[in-house]
Structures are given as structure tokens and as C-alpha cells.
Scaffold this motif. Structure first.
Motif, PDB file in Angstrom:
ATOM      1  N   ARG A 116     -12.691  26.450  30.973  1.00 36.50           N
ATOM      2  CA  ARG A 116     -12.903  25.170  31.647  1.00 36.50           C
ATOM      3  C   ARG A 116     -14.202  25.238  32.445  1.00 36.50           C
ATOM      4  N   ILE A 117     -15.155  24.419  32.035  1.00 38.55           N
ATOM      5  CA  ILE A 117     -16.491  24.415  32.628  1.00 38.55           C
ATOM      6  C   ILE A 117     -16.687  23.112  33.391  1.00 38.55           C
ATOM      7  N   THR A 118     -17.160  23.205  34.615  1.00 39.07           N
ATOM      8  CA  THR A 118     -17.513  21.990  35.351  1.00 39.07           C
ATOM      9  C   THR A 118     -18.986  22.035  35.735  1.00 39.07           C
ATOM     10  N   THR A 119     -19.613  20.891  35.679  1.00 41.38           N
ATOM     11  CA  THR A 119     -21.001  20.751  36.106  1.00 41.38           C
ATOM     12  C   THR A 119     -21.259  19.295  36.423  1.00 41.38           C
ATOM     13  N   THR A 120     -22.458  18.980  36.880  1.00 44.77           N
ATOM     14  CA  THR A 120     -22.783  17.598  37.216  1.00 44.77           C
ATOM     15  C   THR A 120     -22.872  16.758  35.949  1.00 44.77           C
ATOM     16  N   PHE A 131     -26.546  17.096  34.345  1.00 42.49           N
ATOM     17  CA  PHE A 131     -26.818  18.342  33.638  1.00 42.49           C
ATOM     18  C   PHE A 131     -25.908  18.482  32.425  1.00 42.49           C
ATOM     19  N   GLY A 132     -24.649  18.098  32.591  1.00 41.30           N
ATOM     20  CA  GLY A 132     -23.707  18.203  31.471  1.00 41.30           C
ATOM     21  C   GLY A 132     -24.083  17.309  30.309  1.00 41.30           C
ATOM     22  N   THR A 133     -24.482  16.075  30.614  1.00 41.68           N
ATOM     23  CA  THR A 133     -24.823  15.113  29.571  1.00 41.68           C
ATOM     24  C   THR A 133     -26.167  15.426  28.917  1.00 41.68           C
ATOM     25  N   ILE A 152     -15.696  19.494  32.228  1.00 38.88           N
ATOM     26  CA  ILE A 152     -15.360  18.547  33.291  1.00 38.88           C
ATOM     27  C   ILE A 152     -16.651  18.144  33.992  1.00 38.88           C
ATOM     28  N   LEU A 153     -17.103  16.927  33.741  1.00 35.23           N
ATOM     29  CA  LEU A 153     -18.337  16.438  34.358  1.00 35.23           C
ATOM     30  C   LEU A 153     -17.981  15.724  35.659  1.00 35.23           C
ATOM     31  N   GLU A 154     -18.421  16.305  36.764  1.00 34.27           N
ATOM     32  CA  GLU A 154     -18.047  15.809  38.096  1.00 34.27           C
ATOM     33  C   GLU A 154     -19.154  16.157  39.082  1.00 34.27           C
ATOM     34  N   PRO A 196     -34.765  15.361  37.359  1.00 28.86           N
ATOM     35  CA  PRO A 196     -35.018  16.724  36.878  1.00 28.86           C
ATOM     36  C   PRO A 196     -35.612  16.718  35.478  1.00 28.86           C
ATOM     37  N   THR A 197     -36.360  17.744  35.181  1.00 27.96           N
ATOM     38  CA  THR A 197     -37.014  17.826  33.877  1.00 27.96           C
ATOM     39  C   THR A 197     -36.011  17.840  32.728  1.00 27.96           C
ATOM     40  N   TYR A 198     -34.796  18.400  32.951  1.00 28.35           N
ATOM     41  CA  TYR A 198     -33.818  18.431  31.859  1.00 28.35           C
ATOM     42  C   TYR A 198     -33.339  17.030  31.492  1.00 28.35           C
ATOM     43  N   ALA A 199     -33.352  16.104  32.459  1.00 23.84           N
ATOM     44  CA  ALA A 199     -32.972  14.725  32.162  1.00 23.84           C
ATOM     45  C   ALA A 199     -34.120  13.961  31.527  1.00 23.84           C
ATOM     46  N   ALA A 200     -35.339  14.244  31.965  1.00 27.99           N
ATOM     47  CA  ALA A 200     -36.507  13.528  31.445  1.00 27.99           C
ATOM     48  C   ALA A 200     -36.773  13.847  29.981  1.00 27.99           C
ATOM     49  N   LYS A 201     -36.428  15.064  29.545  1.00 29.37           N
ATOM     50  CA  LYS A 201     -36.713  15.477  28.168  1.00 29.37           C
ATOM     51  C   LYS A 201     -35.949  14.652  27.137  1.00 29.37           C
TER      52      LYS A 201
END
Length: 293
Positions: free
Chosen positions: A94-98, A101-103, A125-127, A241-246
Motif C-alpha cells: 500500500r503506497i500513499t503519495t500526493t 506526484f502520484g498522477t 492511495i493518492l492523498e 514542480p517539474t514532474y507535473a510540468a513534463k
């Protein structure tokens, strides 16, 4: 206290109603209600306030729930560790992240991880709020800040910069600001409504406020991925964040000479899972994808 009654009490406390707990336990509503009444008789205290909209734990019920929840969490962790293969990673992780970042970063890479580890099942779990790993609300977390709980193991993963972006259509229509002060004349997209998952995500509006150039955001949205989409569609200027912009190749980075904050990503898990092979292979996967040796 009978173990079966405690198990039913735990389900009712989590579900908030006899009916929903019965669905989880595959029992009738009346059977669940009888078991709770029997437990209350044994303890000689009320565990729930009953009303038309559902159930609310009494003070005594809250005390029992805290203990029972902890016991079930420990048992679940113990079961996972006992059933995990000594030779290879297997079982449920079970992994949780924002949500951002998750999406934007993790989800596109999960297929690669799961293909390499066919005996690991993932619950993602995106939270944006931190789940309690100590209470087993998740096994591991990727967070954009250092863990606040002292009993968690942490591994710094990366620093993601928060540059300023705009869409070509926006720049063509409104022009490109050359300084942060000029943002007062532009439309800004910000993270809104509740505590943001990345501490400095709204640094543009914060800067303007500190300069006495109070400027409210033209659009506030409580999703990093949606912020990126809004900026890419030309709704305004924003820092993400750069990970979202990509995910949006049309975005243009502006104000490049202005130093921007960073989001510090950490891999976090409880001490009890230190020897878990599932945790180890997922940690190694993250580090490999991020280019960490």
C-alpha cells in the motif's frame, strides 16, 4: 472480551453504521447490532451514540477503538511479514503519495514496476494529507517534506524545482513578465482550499504579498495535476514542480533567471517494515527511476 465481538466492533467503528459494517463482514444488520449490544453488556458501558444519521463513538468507545485499531494494524503488519516470501518480493504493498506526484510521475511508471515484480499487488492511495504509517493506513509513502513522525525511516529521493510556467497562448495574449513584480498585472494560478502538499507551491502570490503588491490568484485549484492543466490551457501563470510540468510539453518556462524554491521528496516507511522485501524493491525502483545510485 470476545475476539469476534471486537472484530465486529472495529468494523462498525470504521464504517459508522451497522448496515455498512454488515456488508463488510457479510452479516445482517441485526446480527451486527446484537454483537455490539452484547459487547456493551460485558463492558457495562455504551460504545456508540445511536441516532438517525448513523453511529458516533462515545468517549469509552473512542478509547476502545484506539486500542483495537492498533491491535488490528499490528496483526495486519505481522501477517504481511509472515507471509512474505523469503526468496522474492511478494504480497500487497500500500503506497500513499500526493495526488500530483502520484498522477503525474508515479502512475506512468507503475506498469514497469509491476511487470518486474509480478507477485506484488499495489494499492495506491493518492492523498495530499499525510496518512498515519504508524497506524498502518499505508505501508510506505512518498512525501514532499521530511516526515514529522519520529519513528519512521526516511530516504531523501530528490529535489524537484518549482519553476514558473505559462502557455504560449497566454504569453501571446498578455505578454511575458520579466520580473516577479510584474506578476501583479497577470493572472495567476495557485493551489487553494486546503494545506498544499508542496510547501512553497504558492510562492508567487506570497512574494507579491511581502512586497505589498497584494494579488489574489485568478484561479485556485486543490490539485497539482489540474494546476498544470490550467496553466497549459492558457488560464494563467503558475509555479508547479517539474514532474507535473513534463506532462504538458507546450508549457513555456518563464522568469528563468529568478531562483525558485524546491520540493524535497522523501521515501518513508515504519521501522517494522525495515526488512520487508516489497518495501526494498519499491525503494530501489524509485531510486533507479530518479537516477539515484
Amino acid at each position: 472480551m470476545d475476539w469476534d465481538k471486537l472484530r465486529i466492533f472495529h468494523a462498525v467503528a470504521e464504517a459508522g453504521s451497522f448496515t455498512h459494517a454488515g456488508d463488510v463482514l457479510n452479516l445482517s444488520q441485526s446480527a451486527v447490532s446484537r454483537q455490539i449490544s452484547a459487547l456493551e453488556d460485558v463492558l457495562q458501558v455504551p460504545l456508540f451514540h445511536r441516532h438517525a444519521r448513523g453511529l458516533i463513538l462515545t468517549e469509552q468507545g473512542e478509547t476502545l477503538h484506539k486500542t483495537v485499531r492498533d491491535v488490528f494494524s499490528k496483526l495486519e503488519m505481522t501477517q504481511a511479514l509472515l507471509t512474505e516470501s523469503k526468496e522474492k518480493a511478494a504480497g500487497r504493498l500500500r503506497i500513499t503519495t500526493t495526488t500530483g506526484f502520484g498522477t503525474c510521475w508515479l502512475m506512468p511508471r507503475l506498469q514497469k514496476f509491476m511487470s518486474a515484480n509480478p507477485e506484488i499487488d499495489i494499492c495506491l492511495i493518492l492523498e495530499d494529507n499525510d496518512l498515519d504509517l504508524g497506524m498502518r493506513e499505508a505501508d510506505v509513502a512518498v512525501r514532499m517534506h521530511a516526515p514529522r513522525q519520529p519513528d519512521l525511516i526516511q530516504r531523501h529521493l530528490a529535489d524537484f524545482h518549482l519553476p514558473v510556467f505559462a502557455a504560449p497562448e497566454y504569453i501571446e495574449k498578455y505578454g511575458e513578465p520579466k520580473t516577479l513584480d510584474e506578476l501583479v498585472d497577470h493572472q495567476i494560478v495557485a493551489f487553494g482550499e486546503h494545506h498544499p502538499p508542496v510547501a512553497d507551491i504558492n510562492w508567487l502570490t506570497t512574494y507579491l504579498e511581502t512586497k505589498g503588491l497584494k494579488k489574489s490568484a485568478r484561479l485556485e485549484v486543490n490539485s497539482m495535476a489540474t494546476m498544470a492543466s490550467a496553466i497549459a490551457s492558457g488560464l494563467g501563470i503558475g509555479s508547479i514542480p517539474t514532474y507535473a510540468a513534463k506532462e504538458f510539453p507546450n508549457l513555456v518556462q518563464i522568469l528563468k533567471d529568478i531562483p525558485s524554491p524546491t520540493a524535497n521528496a522523501y521515501f518513508v516507511y515504519p521501522e517494522e517494515l525495515r526488512s520487508s522485501k516489497r518495501v526494498a524493491v519499491f525503494r530501489d525502483f524509485l531510486m533507479s527511476e530518479l537516477g539515484i545510485r
